[in-house]
Design a protein around this motif. Structure first.
Motif, PDB file in Angstrom:
ATOM      1  N   MET C   1      58.120  17.061 -83.591  1.00 14.17           N
ATOM      2  CA  MET C   1      58.885  18.007 -82.771  1.00 14.17           C
ATOM      3  C   MET C   1      60.337  17.541 -82.694  1.00 14.17           C
ATOM      4  SD  MET C   1      58.269  18.966 -78.758  1.00 14.17           S
ATOM      5  CE  MET C   1      58.981  20.470 -78.072  1.00 14.17           C
ATOM      6  N   TYR C  51      65.250  25.081 -76.233  1.00  9.90           N
ATOM      7  CA  TYR C  51      64.352  24.160 -75.531  1.00  9.90           C
ATOM      8  C   TYR C  51      64.721  22.748 -75.931  1.00  9.90           C
ATOM      9  CZ  TYR C  51      61.992  28.597 -75.526  1.00  9.90           C
ATOM     10  OH  TYR C  51      61.719  29.922 -75.378  1.00  9.90           O
ATOM     11  N   SER C  52      64.556  21.819 -75.018  1.00  9.55           N
ATOM     12  CA  SER C  52      64.901  20.429 -75.309  1.00  9.55           C
ATOM     13  C   SER C  52      63.852  19.505 -74.736  1.00  9.55           C
ATOM     14  CB  SER C  52      66.261  20.096 -74.690  1.00  9.55           C
ATOM     15  OG  SER C  52      66.444  18.698 -74.624  1.00  9.55           O
ATOM     16  N   LYS C  53      63.513  18.454 -75.483  1.00  6.44           N
ATOM     17  CA  LYS C  53      62.586  17.438 -74.988  1.00  6.44           C
ATOM     18  C   LYS C  53      63.205  16.646 -73.837  1.00  6.44           C
ATOM     19  CE  LYS C  53      61.464  15.247 -78.807  1.00  6.44           C
ATOM     20  NZ  LYS C  53      60.706  14.355 -79.707  1.00  6.44           N
TER      21      LYS C  53
ATOM     22  N   THR D  99      59.525  12.195 -70.209  1.00  7.90           N
ATOM     23  CA  THR D  99      59.762  13.602 -70.484  1.00  7.90           C
ATOM     24  C   THR D  99      59.488  13.916 -71.951  1.00  7.90           C
ATOM     25  OG1 THR D  99      61.369  13.841 -68.729  1.00  7.90           O
ATOM     26  CG2 THR D  99      61.651  15.256 -70.633  1.00  7.90           C
ATOM     27  N   GLN D 100      60.084  13.148 -72.838  1.00 11.37           N
ATOM     28  CA  GLN D 100      59.902  13.388 -74.277  1.00 11.37           C
ATOM     29  C   GLN D 100      58.431  13.240 -74.663  1.00 11.37           C
ATOM     30  OE1 GLN D 100      62.197  11.232 -73.065  1.00 11.37           O
ATOM     31  NE2 GLN D 100      64.069  11.253 -74.297  1.00 11.37           N
ATOM     32  N   TYR D 103      56.502  16.356 -73.910  1.00  8.49           N
ATOM     33  CA  TYR D 103      56.747  17.425 -74.882  1.00  8.49           C
ATOM     34  C   TYR D 103      56.012  17.141 -76.186  1.00  8.49           C
ATOM     35  CZ  TYR D 103      60.305  20.057 -72.277  1.00  8.49           C
ATOM     36  OH  TYR D 103      60.950  20.850 -71.374  1.00  8.49           O
ATOM     37  N   GLU D 104      56.098  15.892 -76.660  1.00  6.59           N
ATOM     38  CA  GLU D 104      55.440  15.516 -77.923  1.00  6.59           C
ATOM     39  C   GLU D 104      53.936  15.748 -77.836  1.00  6.59           C
ATOM     40  OE1 GLU D 104      56.746  14.651 -80.663  1.00  6.59           O
ATOM     41  OE2 GLU D 104      58.675  13.709 -80.303  1.00  6.59           O
ATOM     42  N   ASP D 107      52.962  19.370 -77.924  1.00  6.99           N
ATOM     43  CA  ASP D 107      53.178  19.894 -79.268  1.00  6.99           C
ATOM     44  C   ASP D 107      52.021  19.504 -80.194  1.00  6.99           C
ATOM     45  OD1 ASP D 107      55.160  21.345 -80.822  1.00  6.99           O
ATOM     46  OD2 ASP D 107      55.373  19.509 -81.986  1.00  6.99           O
ATOM     47  N   PHE D 177      54.712  26.701 -74.479  1.00  9.78           N
ATOM     48  CA  PHE D 177      54.852  26.598 -75.937  1.00  9.78           C
ATOM     49  C   PHE D 177      53.703  27.296 -76.666  1.00  9.78           C
ATOM     50  CE2 PHE D 177      57.804  23.135 -74.829  1.00  9.78           C
ATOM     51  CZ  PHE D 177      58.889  23.529 -75.591  1.00  9.78           C
TER      52      PHE D 177
END
Lengths: 256, 256, 256, 256
Positions: C1, C51-53, D99-100, D103-104, D107, D177
Motif C-alpha cells: 500500500m 487517502y493517507s496512511k 497508524t500506518q 492501514y497496512e 489493506d 476501503f
C-alpha cells in the motif's frame, strides 16, 4: 539506505550446521553478559557486523580516542572435538529502538543463520522477578513440545503461565520466525531481580547452556563480576536503609 | 517522495580531494556557529540543498516576507594557495527528527562526499559540561589511532572515557559510516556549558581547525557575539542571585 | 500500500492554468473554513479524494448511518467570466499525523497541481495571536519578492519576523516545494485568537482572496457562524469572570 | 521484510462468495470475543496467519512451554445448508500499533478477501458508553443507505451522530476501503461500558449477526463468561462503595 546493513569483516567461515546463540541487551543484561562471556572464553572470532537505522544514531568513543559505530556483532566458533557443535554467537550494543526495527533485525539475523544452515537457536535473556534472588533458576520456552521435554532434562524449568507477558524482542522473535523457517529454538531466561546487571544470572544460564552444547568454559570472570555487583547491591540496600530511617523516600533501587 | 532530496543550486564545482567540514545544530550550537562563521569568512559558495522528510514540515519566513524551506546546505571553497585544501562545508537548520532520519541524512551527505573524492572529514560540535567555563578546551575523537596522534599535536585533547555517552547525531555517524567508506574523520568538540549558544566555544574549535587546514580567518564577529552572550549570561546569573535571595527557585538557566 | 492514495471520483476536468487554493485544518480552522465556504459558494465540484496512511485510521459515520473514510478532497471550479481564473480547491479532514506524512501529502498535492498546469498557489491558514481580536488582519508570506509587492496592494500585511515560528504544515510545504517546481505561492494567514474556530478570520481571508481572484461570493453563511462563535466566546468570558470572582482558576479558554 | 506477512497454514479453501467477519481487539474486546465464539461454535478452520511489523515484537508462551508469534488469524467455515453463506472469520491478538500499521493490515485483509470473492463484510466491535448497561443494544454503520435500511430490520440501531468519534481501527478501515473495492460492509457495535471485557455485549452482537447469516450457535459459553464478569463488576462496585465511604477516591473502575 537499507533499514539493516550487514558488513562482513572476515571472509565467511565454513561451519557445519552451526547452532546460533543470541545474547543482546535486555532485562539485567543477562543475555548479553552470557553471550559475551561465552565468546570470550571460547575465543570466538568476529566475522560480521550489523548496523540498523533503528539503533541510536551514535558512535561510542573508545579509551584510545577512536570511534565505533553502535552495532550488533556475529562471532563464530569452530568445534575442537567431535560431538560438540560449531557455533554462531550474536551479541551487540542495542536492540532496535522501534517495533519495526526489532522485526527487521530478527529477520536479518535469520537470513544469516539460514545461509549457514542453522537448525537450532538458543536465545538468552533475563527473567525479571522484581525482587532480589540468591540462586537464580533458568526458565525456558521452546518452539515445540519435544524440545521442551529434551530441555527439562538439563534442569531448565518450564512453568505454566510464565513469563506471563511473553518474550519480547530478539529472544522472542528469533524463536517465532525461526520456527517458520524450520529452525528449532529455545529461550533460556535466567532469573534476575532486574534492578542491576546480573552476572550471577548469566552464569546460571551458561552453566546449563554449556552442558547442552558439551563445551567447557571457565566461569571465574563472571563470578568475579557477580561478587562486585553483590557488593554494589549491598551498598545500595544500606543506603536505602539509611534513607528510610531519615524518612526520605527517593527510589535508589534502579541502576541501568 | 524519497526520504532525502538533494538539489543542486549551482553546477557541481570541480574540487581537488576536498575536506568535508560538518557543523549542524547541537549542544550550544557550537558546530553550526563554527561552520557558518568559517563559510562566511572564506566566502564559500552554496551549491546544494538537502531536504528531508525527517526535518520539521515547515518553511521559515524571511524579513522580506519570502519563505524558505527548512534544509541543510552544502558550500564549497576553492583553495587560494598551494598546500591548503579545497573544502566542502555542510551546515543547516536541523538534524533529522527521528533516528532513521539521522541515518538517512548522514548516508546522503556521505554519498555527496564520496562523489567529490573526500578523504577526510571534520565534524564540529559542542561538549556539554553542565557548568560555566572560562576558557573552553577542544576535545577530539577520530577514526583511527594514527589520526589521534596527529591531532594531539594541534592541541586537541583526547580524554579517556570522554564523552562518556559517545557522539550522537551527524557528527558521530559521519565518522562511523565515513570510515566504512574509507574516509578518515575527526570530531572536534568545543567545551561548553550547554546552557546558551556558545560563540566562544565555536571560536576555540575554529582556532584549532584553521591551524590544521592552514587557512586564516578573522574571528572578530564570533568574538563580538561571544561578548554579547557573556553579557546575557551575566544578567541571567544576576537574576538567579536575586531569585535565590527572594527564595523562589525557578530555573532560569536554560535558554535555547 | 502506498503512503498516499489518490482516487478520481470524476473524470479529470479540463482546466486552463488553474490556481490552486489550499485550506486544511489548522489554527482556528481558518484555512479549512475559508476553503469550504469558497467551494460551497462557487458550487465547485469534487473530482478527487486523497487517502493517507498518516491520517487517523478512521471512518466518520454520517447522519444517515453510512461511513466515510477520513480524507482530503480536491474540487474544481471552471471560471464563468473571462479574466477570472479556473480554480483547484483542496480541503479535508486532517493533515498528516507525522512529519513524513505531511511531506508525502504535500508532494502528492503538488503532483496533481503540476498535472493541471498550476502556476500559482494560495495556501490559507490562521495566525494565532493568543488573545481575542475584533478586526482580524491578514498576514502574508510568498515565494518571491515581486509577489510580496503585488500582494501588498490587496491589503495583505507583511510584517518583519512574523510569523516567528515560520509556517508549519501543508500551507508552508506547498509554498516551499511548489517554488522548487516553478510555481509561485502566497500564504494568507487570518489573525485569530486560536482559542475557537474562527469564521470571522476566515471571512477576512476570503475578502482579500476573492478580490485577488476577481470572483464574488456571498459571505452571509460565514457571518452567521461568526456571530454564533462570538456568542459562545462571550459566554465563555462570562464564565471565566464568574470563575475568577469565585477565585478558582481553571482555564476555560481553549475550545478545539 | 514486508510490513505484513501472510502465511497459509492450509491449502486455500474453495469457498462460494464468502462473507468476511472481522473481530479484533478493541473497546470491551467485544469484537474479538464475538468472532472467537462464532468460530469456536461453528468449528471454523484456520487457514492463514498474518504477521505485521506493527504488532508488538513478541511471542506468547503457551502453558505447554511452547511459543507463538503475535498474529492475526483467518478461519473459514463452509456452509452446511443451502441459503446460508460460507464465511471467512478474522480475529487476532492485536491491531497495528501505529497508524500506518493499521492501514497496512486492513489493506492486506482486503487483498485476501478479494481473492476469495468477498462481496460483504461484517466488522464487529464495542461502543463504549462509559457507564454500566443492563441490556446492551447493537449500533450499526454501513457503506450505503440501502444496507442501512436492510440492517434496521434485524434490530440494529442507527442513531444520528453516533458514534460521534467515528469508527477507529480495522472495523472502520475495512468498511471504508472495502467500499472502494466494491464490497459492501456493516459495522455492528455492541453497547458496552468499556470498563471490562464484555461477553454480554459480544452475545448481543452475535444474536443479531447469526440471525442475519441464518446460522444457529450455542451461546452458553458466552453467557457463562458474562456471568463471571458481572460478578467481578459487582465486586468492583462494592470496593468502590467502600473506598468512597472511606473518603479515598482512587479510580478502580478500569480493568483492561
Amino acid at each position: 539506505m537499507e533499514a539493516i546493513t550487514v558488513r562482513y569483516v572476515k571472509s565467511r567461515p565454513k561451519l557445519k550446521e552451526p547452532i546460533l546463540i543470541e545474547g543482546l541487551p535486555g532485562v539485567g543484561n543477562v543475555g548479553k553478559l552470557a553471550a559475551e562471556h561465552l565468546l570470550d572464553e571460547l575465543k570466538a572470532k568476529k566475522f560480521a557486523e550489523i548496523y540498523s537505522k533503528d539503533f541510536p544514531p551514535q558512535v561510542f568513543v573508545k579509551p584510545d580516542g577512536t570511534v565505533e559505530l553502535v552495532k550488533n556483532e556475529f562471532y563464530y566458533y569452530k568445534s575442537k572435538k567431535s560431538g560438540t557443535p560449531d557455533l554462531l554467537i550474536l551479541t551487540g550494543d542495542y536492540q532496535g529502538l522501534t517495533t519495526q526495527g526489532q522485526y527487521e533485525l530478527s529477520d536479518s539475523i535469520l537470513d544469516i543463520a539460514e545461509e549457514f544452515g542453522v537448525k537450532r537457536i538458543f536465545t538468552l535473556g533475563g527473567y525479571g522477578l522484581g525482587r532480589m534472588i540468591k540462586e537464580p533458576g533458568v526458565l525456558g520456552a521452546a518452539t515445540d513440545k519435544k524440545l521442551v521435554s529434551e530441555m527439562k532434562k538439563f534442569g531448565i524449568e518450564f512453568r505454566e503461565d510464565e513469563p506471563g507477558g511473553g518474550i519480547v524482542g530478539a529472544s522472542g522473535l528469533l524463536l517465532g520466525f525461526g520456527a517458520l523457517r524450520g529452525m528449532e529454538g529455545i529461550c533460556l531466561m535466567g532469573e534476575t531481580s532486574g534492578y542491576l546487571v546480573d552476572p550471577k544470572s548469566a552464569r546460571a544460564v551458561l552453566v546449563i547452556l554449556t552442558k547442552i552444547l558439551g563445551v567447557e568454559i571457565d566461569m571465574d570472570e563472571l563470578e568475579l563480576r557477580a561478587k562486585e555487583i553483590d557488593h554494589i547491591a549491598q551498598q545500595i540496600r544500606e543506603m536505602e536503609r539509611i534513607q528510610k530511617d531519615k524518612g526520605t523516600g527517593e527510589d535508589l533501587r534502579y541502576i541501568g
